[in-house]
Design a protein around this motif. Sequence first.
Motif, PDB file in Angstrom:
ATOM      1  N   LYS A  55      49.496   7.786  66.302  1.00  0.00           N
ATOM      2  CA  LYS A  55      50.028   6.414  66.243  1.00  0.00           C
ATOM      3  C   LYS A  55      50.184   5.826  67.645  1.00  0.00           C
ATOM      4  N   GLU A  58      46.756   4.909  68.857  1.00  0.00           N
ATOM      5  CA  GLU A  58      46.317   3.638  68.272  1.00  0.00           C
ATOM      6  C   GLU A  58      46.981   2.464  68.986  1.00  0.00           C
ATOM      7  N   TRP A  67      40.602  -1.755  71.101  1.00  0.00           N
ATOM      8  CA  TRP A  67      40.367  -1.791  69.662  1.00  0.00           C
ATOM      9  C   TRP A  67      40.973  -3.053  69.086  1.00  0.00           C
ATOM     10  N   ALA A  72      41.477   0.020  64.458  1.00  0.00           N
ATOM     11  CA  ALA A  72      42.587   0.980  64.400  1.00  0.00           C
ATOM     12  C   ALA A  72      42.794   1.484  62.975  1.00  0.00           C
ATOM     13  N   GLU A  76      42.206   5.338  61.611  1.00  0.00           N
ATOM     14  CA  GLU A  76      43.230   6.097  60.891  1.00  0.00           C
ATOM     15  C   GLU A  76      42.567   7.064  59.910  1.00  0.00           C
ATOM     16  N   ASN A 151      35.987   9.201  67.956  1.00  0.00           N
ATOM     17  CA  ASN A 151      37.414   8.850  67.937  1.00  0.00           C
ATOM     18  C   ASN A 151      38.258   9.998  68.476  1.00  0.00           C
TER      19      ASN A 151
END
Length: 171
Positions: A55, A58, A67, A72, A76, A151
């Motif tokens: 988190k 992100e 991003w 984002a 996830e 990622n």
Amino acid sequence: DPDTVGGRLVERTILRGYATLVDELRQTITDIPKVSPAEEKPAPPASFIFTELWKSFERHKLDNREWKADTASNAEGTKNVFDKLFPAVTVSQLVTTPIASDFKSKLLLLPRHYARGERKKMSSDTLIALGRTLPTRDQMQGATANKHLGNFSEYWLYLVGQKKIPTDIPN
């Protein structure tokens, strides 16, 4: 014979080789420091669940405008599929076992739309078993697997930047 073309060629080759050797001998040769094996070991990484800082990663990507919000939310999915395939894996486990290569192998075996409908409720082992029975076109595509790996590569760099993982541990 120095009067022939071949003789001159050999003579020049020898002289150039000798000149190169003399130049190399003039250069300072530095000693290679001897390091004991005990000093070569990198510090062990902190033992925390690998995806627990996702988190904040992100948020960092969004705050730095690397991003957009939809990126984002799509990313996830990377965390979710990793947690499904390797629940509660720690950083130290990630470093000492071949989880990264296993991750890509398992991703490529997952059926398409593994996180939708009835498949969402299936265990990772069941999904992989189902994926093995499907034709390649119905499994996860290579580009999607590479996106997930990308990622995690960025996430790894983020953890290094946040000093959660030492820089000398290979990705």
